[in-house]
Design a protein around this motif. Sequence first.
Motif, PDB file in Angstrom:
ATOM      1  N   PHE A  91      57.046 -46.042 -14.248  1.00  0.00           N
ATOM      2  CA  PHE A  91      56.551 -44.746 -13.732  1.00  0.00           C
ATOM      3  C   PHE A  91      55.331 -44.942 -12.826  1.00  0.00           C
ATOM      4  CE2 PHE A  91      58.409 -43.976 -17.907  1.00  0.00           C
ATOM      5  CZ  PHE A  91      59.489 -43.214 -17.547  1.00  0.00           C
ATOM      6  N   TRP A 125      63.357 -43.276  -9.165  1.00  0.00           N
ATOM      7  CA  TRP A 125      64.407 -42.575  -9.930  1.00  0.00           C
ATOM      8  C   TRP A 125      63.836 -41.405 -10.714  1.00  0.00           C
ATOM      9  CZ3 TRP A 125      64.028 -42.273 -15.275  1.00  0.00           C
ATOM     10  CH2 TRP A 125      63.117 -43.157 -15.889  1.00  0.00           C
ATOM     11  N   TRP A 126      62.680 -41.618 -11.335  1.00  0.00           N
ATOM     12  CA  TRP A 126      62.124 -40.571 -12.201  1.00  0.00           C
ATOM     13  C   TRP A 126      61.531 -39.437 -11.355  1.00  0.00           C
ATOM     14  CZ3 TRP A 126      56.944 -39.558 -11.621  1.00  0.00           C
ATOM     15  CH2 TRP A 126      56.171 -40.550 -10.998  1.00  0.00           C
ATOM     16  N   CYS A 129      65.863 -23.191 -10.695  1.00  0.00           N
ATOM     17  CA  CYS A 129      66.557 -24.479 -10.628  1.00  0.00           C
ATOM     18  C   CYS A 129      67.141 -24.809 -11.986  1.00  0.00           C
ATOM     19  CB  CYS A 129      65.580 -25.577 -10.169  1.00  0.00           C
ATOM     20  SG  CYS A 129      66.263 -27.261 -10.188  1.00  0.00           S
ATOM     21  N   ALA A 175      59.275 -40.944 -20.109  1.00  0.00           N
ATOM     22  CA  ALA A 175      57.907 -40.431 -20.181  1.00  0.00           C
ATOM     23  C   ALA A 175      57.642 -39.361 -19.122  1.00  0.00           C
ATOM     24  CB  ALA A 175      56.897 -41.569 -20.048  1.00  0.00           C
ATOM     25  N   HIS A 176      58.454 -39.326 -18.060  1.00  0.00           N
ATOM     26  CA  HIS A 176      58.262 -38.298 -17.030  1.00  0.00           C
ATOM     27  C   HIS A 176      58.724 -36.932 -17.512  1.00  0.00           C
ATOM     28  CE1 HIS A 176      62.398 -39.533 -16.750  1.00  0.00           C
ATOM     29  NE2 HIS A 176      62.669 -38.829 -15.673  1.00  0.00           N
ATOM     30  N   LEU A 177      59.466 -36.914 -18.632  1.00  0.00           N
ATOM     31  CA  LEU A 177      59.996 -35.643 -19.138  1.00  0.00           C
ATOM     32  C   LEU A 177      59.449 -35.267 -20.514  1.00  0.00           C
ATOM     33  CD1 LEU A 177      63.782 -36.253 -18.247  1.00  0.00           C
ATOM     34  CD2 LEU A 177      62.068 -35.051 -16.852  1.00  0.00           C
ATOM     35  N   GLU A 192      52.901 -38.905 -10.584  1.00  0.00           N
ATOM     36  CA  GLU A 192      52.892 -38.742 -12.040  1.00  0.00           C
ATOM     37  C   GLU A 192      52.383 -37.348 -12.413  1.00  0.00           C
ATOM     38  OE1 GLU A 192      51.591 -41.373 -10.460  1.00  0.00           O
ATOM     39  OE2 GLU A 192      52.570 -43.175 -11.246  1.00  0.00           O
ATOM     40  N   PHE A 202      51.332 -42.213 -19.368  1.00  0.00           N
ATOM     41  CA  PHE A 202      52.234 -43.296 -18.987  1.00  0.00           C
ATOM     42  C   PHE A 202      51.628 -44.623 -19.429  1.00  0.00           C
ATOM     43  CE2 PHE A 202      52.970 -39.832 -15.933  1.00  0.00           C
ATOM     44  CZ  PHE A 202      54.342 -39.665 -16.043  1.00  0.00           C
ATOM     45  N   ALA A 242      55.142 -34.796 -12.454  1.00  0.00           N
ATOM     46  CA  ALA A 242      55.983 -34.806 -13.662  1.00  0.00           C
ATOM     47  C   ALA A 242      55.363 -33.923 -14.746  1.00  0.00           C
ATOM     48  CB  ALA A 242      56.161 -36.235 -14.169  1.00  0.00           C
ATOM     49  N   ARG A 302      57.710 -32.126 -21.937  1.00  0.00           N
ATOM     50  CA  ARG A 302      58.487 -30.881 -22.072  1.00  0.00           C
ATOM     51  C   ARG A 302      58.848 -30.586 -23.519  1.00  0.00           C
ATOM     52  NH1 ARG A 302      62.643 -31.255 -16.959  1.00  0.00           N
ATOM     53  NH2 ARG A 302      61.042 -31.529 -15.349  1.00  0.00           N
ATOM     54  N   ASP A 327      64.391 -37.375 -10.379  1.00  0.00           N
ATOM     55  CA  ASP A 327      64.809 -36.604 -11.574  1.00  0.00           C
ATOM     56  C   ASP A 327      64.167 -35.224 -11.622  1.00  0.00           C
ATOM     57  OD1 ASP A 327      66.515 -38.394 -12.708  1.00  0.00           O
ATOM     58  OD2 ASP A 327      65.303 -38.788 -14.498  1.00  0.00           O
ATOM     59  N   LEU A 328      62.885 -35.170 -11.211  1.00  0.00           N
ATOM     60  CA  LEU A 328      62.134 -33.913 -11.333  1.00  0.00           C
ATOM     61  C   LEU A 328      62.755 -32.800 -10.503  1.00  0.00           C
ATOM     62  CD1 LEU A 328      58.504 -35.370 -11.062  1.00  0.00           C
ATOM     63  CD2 LEU A 328      59.795 -34.877 -13.147  1.00  0.00           C
ATOM     64  N   ARG A 329      63.572 -33.178  -9.496  1.00  0.00           N
ATOM     65  CA  ARG A 329      64.254 -32.173  -8.649  1.00  0.00           C
ATOM     66  C   ARG A 329      65.626 -31.801  -9.195  1.00  0.00           C
ATOM     67  NH1 ARG A 329      59.485 -34.504  -7.254  1.00  0.00           N
ATOM     68  NH2 ARG A 329      58.656 -33.452  -5.414  1.00  0.00           N
TER      69      ARG A 329
END
Lengths: 467, 467
Positions: free
Chosen positions: A467, B419-420, A100, A122-124, B212, A458, B215, A127, B423-425
């Motif tokens: 979140f 939304w978040w 992906c 914060a969800h990313l 969560e 979070f 994520a 990384r 985002d993960l997809r």
Amino acid sequence: MLQNFTSIKTLLTTAPVEQTHTVKGWVKSLRNSKKFSFMVLNDGSSQKDLQIVIDATLSNYEEVTKIGLHSSVVITGLVVASQGKGQSVEMQAKSVTLICGVTEDYPLQKKETSLEFLRENAHLRARTQLFSAVFRIRHVLAKATHDFFDQEGYYYLHTPIITASDCEGAGDMFRVSTLPINDAPKTDKGAVDFSKDYFAKETFLNVSGQLEGEAYALALGKIYTFGPTFRSENSNTARHLAEFWMIEPEVAFADLDDVAKLASDYIQFMIKTAMEKCPDELALLSQKNNPDLLSTLTHVANSEFARVTYTDAVDILKKAQTGGHKFEFAAPDWGGDLATEHERYLCEIHFKKPTIVTDYPKKIKSFYMKLNADGKTVRCMDILVPGVGEIIGGSQREDDHGKLLERMLASKLDPKDYWWYLDLRKFGGAPHAGFGLGFERAVMYITGMSNIRDVIPFPRTPRNAEF
Amino acid sequence: MLQNFTSIKTLLTTAPVEQTHTVKGWVKSLRNSKKFSFMVLNDGSSQKDLQIVIDATLSNYEEVTKIGLHSSVVITGLVVASQGKGQSVEMQAKSVTLICGVTEDYPLQKKETSLEFLRENAHLRARTQLFSAVFRIRHVLAKATHDFFDQEGYYYLHTPIITASDCEGAGDMFRVSTLPINDAPKTDKGAVDFSKDYFAKETFLNVSGQLEGEAYALALGKIYTFGPTFRSENSNTARHLAEFWMIEPEVAFADLDDVAKLASDYIQFMIKTAMEKCPDELALLSQKNNPDLLSTLTHVANSEFARVTYTDAVDILKKAQTGGHKFEFAAPDWGGDLATEHERYLCEIHFKKPTIVTDYPKKIKSFYMKLNADGKTVRCMDILVPGVGEIIGGSQREDDHGKLLERMLASKLDPKDYWWYLDLRKFGGAPHAGFGLGFERAVMYITGMSNIRDVIPFPRTPRNAEF
């Protein structure tokens, strides 16, 4: 089954040179040239990345060169000894398959990503190198906590999150309810009729599991909690959260000296474990946050904590003031709580290491702390650490039924609400003591991160439950 | 320092014969005769007690003979090889000191103490043999959980307890608020103005940390949660709690088969660890709860779980009905959820062991589960165990952005709130899967306790938040 690959951690630690392996992960960088591409891959298993050389002869090479940052990929290739420094092996790709990609609006593609920007994503943020290091260390510290207390013969206890009692007697609690907020049933006198609420009484989120922990310590001997706790105070600072995790050991047949030793043993065990298991993470954090991080941790892990009574601490602060040190907000004075600037002076300037302050005035401490013979102070401790402030509060508990009852009444608590807690002093009670460690503050201290929002996945703070 | 004594566990396992040791604990029984008294002492460190012989020549012997049950005492004495069976050593007392007796109203002095009576005295029940066994095993299972996932390369993640989103889209949540009930500020339109609440929006206690967790799995690869979760449904049954602990692993680059294997490996690891570390506790529980407990656990720890699709399970149930089996509340029918009696038939009568049921109809399952190629079922599993029912629910997650959006809209969820999660997809997504295990149900299964209120220290159920 898709879990049929080798983790990068395993590859780098076992170095199976000349073997073919498959890895799956996310692209951290990709540099293309005419003859080959050079990819850096991470799968979360280690701070270190895997370096992959992709030869231009690969059938889908054209496509591979266009793979965007943080795309997910599957790569099969030959493991070879690494030419570069910093890693044992690298991989020569035989096949590269994109799982992906990322769309153009991927927020982390920018070069400059501030900590505040990353909080909003914060969800990313795990990384990034920085945050993956923080959260790997957080894991290792949590595991070290369970290992430490288990080894020492403690039982892990899950105390209630929803509670009808207010452990600290201090307010600042979140209400938990299923009643409609502006349409709740009323009693004859017009008050909210909590007998109609889910638990048939008014309930809150706990601020501590201590009282319940005491009940089990007086049955099982030694227990500890490790769970979420809550404060609804409106503190928008870099070291307060509305929801945070706390570790609370409680020990029967123990006094304050026992738990002061337990606390320093525990903190030192956490530091040593982090240094042993996360050298790469700590090296990065040291570089990003504080060049002295590793030497400070090494020192703290191997030297005794400073120890001083509250009364002597106030004297030290007064002398500092006389000697010309300016306290901005409050002059030190016996009877008042130590302000943050006082705590920082003590551990950062005077003692220059973690400092155990004991025997505070009873008026500024909780009802359950054991009264000293002087009648004025209680058998308690705060542990202060440089850069963070208080990370532990603890005490020997009042085990005398009469004295406890007196302190409760003086604190305007209704003994009926604490019938079971009072019971513990009537039925085979024992001297007992415990403490609470704020887990996030310990993580801050050990990672050198300066904002508590950056050491919990979070964060929950005033006006923020995203979140 | 008061922690200057030897634990009974250490004494019984190291058997330091002919040495003098001090023990501290609670009196479990005391039989007096003219020449000596025979005391049974426990300090919580082990299921086994220490037997102590107290000679009548002791200076305070008269006083010692009057010590009541569960009084706390300090005893110093000589460790000698035991004459009786069941323990390695016993102690010949040189001194016996009472710390704290019990007043006459001590509830556990009665011979007959029902489980219900002990629930009303939950602050004392861990003092009984039965409950100390349960809570020691609970500790061992929690520790085994952390050991298992750590060994397997998972990171422990603390997902938020207070949340603005409803993971299951199913309601039954507790509101968390600091607004005054029946006096909360209103918007122009008369609705509650949640912008004035602590988090500036309406918030609840989580029902899961899964979203969560996803994520972080897509950053760190493999994570697990172990934290409290909440349901406000009005279920007054022996297997429901309003507040319970859940373990939720989430795995990137994984499908349903991967997490089905993970789940059975994990359950088997818990069982083996309990059998290894708690033989005395399990022997007692087997005797009190179920004579087949140990043989059942041994069998489950060493054999594959049964596995069946929902569609095949419905066929099995229909055949059972045709064959004369009466289902009391509901006839099995494709499309409906399996009732408790159906689940019990499958795992207790048909398969006679833990059973993994997969691929339920999409209509009765959550929006985030991956749609199968048939367009009708989703890639999910429930794991059912004899005597308890469902202890695990899991699935492969929908990783296709478009399909996920479609399922959200069909479930009447507002994509803006997620939304978040969406985002993960879009940003380097990957096939991923996970499950949730209800910790208390696992403890029930392994201890043979039949009421979930008896495996958590202080249960929260409708109309009950005592202690």
